[in-house]
Scaffold this motif. Sequence first.
Motif, PDB file in Angstrom:
ATOM      1  N   ALA A  45      -2.487  10.710 -18.490  1.00  0.00           N
ATOM      2  CA  ALA A  45      -3.670  10.285 -17.845  1.00  0.00           C
ATOM      3  C   ALA A  45      -3.610  11.127 -16.575  1.00  0.00           C
ATOM      4  N   VAL A  46      -4.919  11.420 -15.926  1.00  0.00           N
ATOM      5  CA  VAL A  46      -4.960  12.063 -14.618  1.00  0.00           C
ATOM      6  C   VAL A  46      -4.875  10.803 -13.767  1.00  0.00           C
ATOM      7  N   THR A  47      -3.874  10.574 -12.651  1.00  0.00           N
ATOM      8  CA  THR A  47      -4.026   9.495 -11.913  1.00  0.00           C
ATOM      9  C   THR A  47      -4.343   9.842 -10.568  1.00  0.00           C
ATOM     10  N   LEU A  48      -4.385  10.886  -9.855  1.00  0.00           N
ATOM     11  CA  LEU A  48      -4.601  11.114  -8.415  1.00  0.00           C
ATOM     12  C   LEU A  48      -5.477  12.733  -8.494  1.00  0.00           C
ATOM     13  N   VAL A  49      -6.463  12.760  -7.728  1.00  0.00           N
ATOM     14  CA  VAL A  49      -7.198  14.179  -7.562  1.00  0.00           C
ATOM     15  C   VAL A  49      -7.183  14.306  -6.122  1.00  0.00           C
ATOM     16  N   VAL A  50      -6.489  15.603  -5.761  1.00  0.00           N
ATOM     17  CA  VAL A  50      -6.720  15.908  -4.221  1.00  0.00           C
ATOM     18  C   VAL A  50      -7.595  17.010  -3.961  1.00  0.00           C
ATOM     19  N   ARG A  51      -8.445  16.793  -3.032  1.00  0.00           N
ATOM     20  CA  ARG A  51      -9.628  17.726  -2.968  1.00  0.00           C
ATOM     21  C   ARG A  51      -9.745  17.644  -1.312  1.00  0.00           C
ATOM     22  N   GLU A  52      -9.783  19.111  -0.981  1.00  0.00           N
ATOM     23  CA  GLU A  52     -10.066  19.207   0.578  1.00  0.00           C
ATOM     24  C   GLU A  52      -9.294  18.352   1.249  1.00  0.00           C
ATOM     25  N   ASP A  53      -7.908  18.218   1.064  1.00  0.00           N
ATOM     26  CA  ASP A  53      -7.138  17.511   1.977  1.00  0.00           C
ATOM     27  C   ASP A  53      -7.480  16.012   1.796  1.00  0.00           C
ATOM     28  N   ALA A  54      -8.183  15.406   0.976  1.00  0.00           N
ATOM     29  CA  ALA A  54      -8.361  14.143   0.718  1.00  0.00           C
ATOM     30  C   ALA A  54      -7.951  13.818  -0.491  1.00  0.00           C
ATOM     31  N   SER A  55      -7.595  12.797  -0.983  1.00  0.00           N
ATOM     32  CA  SER A  55      -7.140  12.256  -2.170  1.00  0.00           C
ATOM     33  C   SER A  55      -7.785  10.946  -2.737  1.00  0.00           C
ATOM     34  N   PHE A  56      -8.075  10.743  -4.139  1.00  0.00           N
ATOM     35  CA  PHE A  56      -8.721   9.701  -4.908  1.00  0.00           C
ATOM     36  C   PHE A  56      -8.365   9.482  -6.150  1.00  0.00           C
ATOM     37  N   VAL A  57      -8.412   8.351  -6.496  1.00  0.00           N
ATOM     38  CA  VAL A  57      -8.147   7.975  -7.990  1.00  0.00           C
ATOM     39  C   VAL A  57      -9.255   8.360  -8.745  1.00  0.00           C
ATOM     40  N   PRO A  58      -9.409   9.163  -9.647  1.00  0.00           N
ATOM     41  CA  PRO A  58     -10.500   9.626 -10.330  1.00  0.00           C
ATOM     42  C   PRO A  58     -11.081   8.679 -11.527  1.00  0.00           C
ATOM     43  N   GLY A  59     -12.146   8.752 -12.116  1.00  0.00           N
ATOM     44  CA  GLY A  59     -12.760   7.921 -12.986  1.00  0.00           C
ATOM     45  C   GLY A  59     -12.868   9.000 -14.164  1.00  0.00           C
ATOM     46  N   PRO A  60     -13.345   8.572 -15.399  1.00  0.00           N
ATOM     47  CA  PRO A  60     -13.385   9.143 -16.504  1.00  0.00           C
ATOM     48  C   PRO A  60     -14.870  10.165 -16.420  1.00  0.00           C
ATOM     49  N   ALA A  61     -15.893   9.880 -15.405  1.00  0.00           N
ATOM     50  CA  ALA A  61     -16.788  10.733 -15.099  1.00  0.00           C
ATOM     51  C   ALA A  61     -16.742  11.940 -13.939  1.00  0.00           C
ATOM     52  N   THR A  62     -15.319  11.706 -13.423  1.00  0.00           N
ATOM     53  CA  THR A  62     -15.055  12.594 -12.393  1.00  0.00           C
ATOM     54  C   THR A  62     -15.179  14.059 -12.607  1.00  0.00           C
ATOM     55  N   VAL A  63     -15.974  14.791 -12.005  1.00  0.00           N
ATOM     56  CA  VAL A  63     -16.018  16.229 -12.220  1.00  0.00           C
ATOM     57  C   VAL A  63     -15.036  17.099 -11.407  1.00  0.00           C
ATOM     58  N   LEU A  64     -14.205  17.836 -12.232  1.00  0.00           N
ATOM     59  CA  LEU A  64     -13.063  18.701 -11.547  1.00  0.00           C
ATOM     60  C   LEU A  64     -13.567  20.139 -10.927  1.00  0.00           C
ATOM     61  N   ARG A  65     -13.139  20.374  -9.738  1.00  0.00           N
ATOM     62  CA  ARG A  65     -13.575  21.500  -9.191  1.00  0.00           C
ATOM     63  C   ARG A  65     -12.535  22.593  -8.851  1.00  0.00           C
ATOM     64  N   LYS A  66     -12.847  23.824  -8.758  1.00  0.00           N
ATOM     65  CA  LYS A  66     -11.521  24.574  -8.207  1.00  0.00           C
ATOM     66  C   LYS A  66     -11.156  24.381  -6.922  1.00  0.00           C
TER      67      LYS A  66
END
Length: 508
Positions: free
Chosen positions: A423-444
């Motif tokens: 499972a994906v447990t954490l996303v770090v984006r632009e120095d901010a982190s959050f717990v993703p949901g199933p509909a979270t769109v991933l970015r480069k």
Amino acid sequence: MLLIAVAAVRISSRSGLPSLLLYLGIGVAIGQDGIGNVAFDNAELTQVIGYAALVVILAEGGLGTKWKEVKPALPAAVVLSTVGVAVSVGITAAGAHYLVGLEWRQALIIGAVVSSTDAAAVFSVLRKVPLPSRVTGVLEAESGFNDAPVVILVVAFSSAEPVDDWYVLVGKIALELAIGAAVGLAVGLVGSYGLKHVALPASGLYPIAVMAIAVAAYAAGAIAHGSGFLAVYLASMVLGNAKLPHAPANRGFAEGLGWIAQIGMFVLLGLLVTPHELVNDFWPAVVIGLVLTMVARPMEVLVSLLPFRIPWQEQALMSWAGLRGAVPIILATIPMVGQIEGSERIFNIVFVLVVVYTLVQGPTLPYLAKALKLGDSSGAADLGVESAPLERLRGHLLSVAIPEGSRMHGVEVAELRLPTGAAVTLVVREDASFVPGPATVLRKGDELLVVATDPVRDATERRLRAVGQGGKLAGWLGTGDGRKAVTTTATRFHRPASVTGKNKPTER
């Protein structure tokens, strides 16, 4: 001296020149006829230290060699290291005898000495030049394999006793290669198994253990009367591809030791030479070098690779990329230790030849590759996987970086379709982190933390790579494992057996 060495590293990295030239220059500068005027003529000590340094360099090269690149190139590399060496020795010795006037014994020694491509020079140049994986695999494997037959030939030609018949030499070469290969593979497999199943008390011990295993492979190969150099290279390659704990740290430690070994070895070789004695042997070295690079090496490649139907462009590049380095200079000390007549001249000729043709060949490789349209411009870095065992948990924490141009951009977390147990447990984006949901769109540019249990760890990594290469429809489009699609590191953690697999925790 330390500042000079550091500056040499930076210059060689930026210029594409093998560091050999800069470190040899340092040794020459502080030696006889130089600013330091240090007198050093101990060829036996130089040979011993050179062998020790070469073990470290081969270990570093083996740890960084990707099995998937070497595997298809292995048959060609083996033929180049055996049949090719024989062709090169014969043609180069003939040129040294008929064009320069050397006696046959001296000519054969020089032909054997310069027929060994140098691992340090090959690794330092090829890994900065974007070449096709087949070309890189053949050249790297050849540089790791051809030391054994060359050493046997040099020792035989430098012996006071009569040289064995050719078929006896062939038998010795085959036997030493077989013993060295068997010992190296056995030590590598046993060592990797042990490191995977024994948790060391400190993470810093893993790189030391890896290098100790590599050195043990060399010692075991030498004791068994096999090729210690081949043993250490194969053992290190097994360790480097075994997904060991702290793999990036292991490679980094080995790379640092490799640099130290190169610096010490090349400076010592520079000290051993006497510059004013090189003048008379300059043009003979240039002539022999021309025979080697323009006739012997191309014929060696042509004859050896004829059964493999390799395109002529790749053969041309391999002909030019047969880099010589410190290994031929070290081997040139063998006749000096044996007090063979004319051994000092042999050493001087080899020294000049290596310096001149390394200066010519190394920097021109990228331009030749471009002219032959062999440059690999993909630029994508392969996966780096680190596994750090802890005490209680059993599983893996994968860190995934989505690079520019990855087809994982725009994919929702649910569309990754990771195996059950991941499972994906954490996303770090632009120095901010959050717990993703199933509909979270991933970015480069995103970095993901993915938790996977032991049974599905490899399947999870393959799926992530496939999506990075083929997008959300990767499995349907048949994109395979998606190599070079994302950058991944993994941390392994142990979990109680009661919460893995079928043994679920009981409620109280």
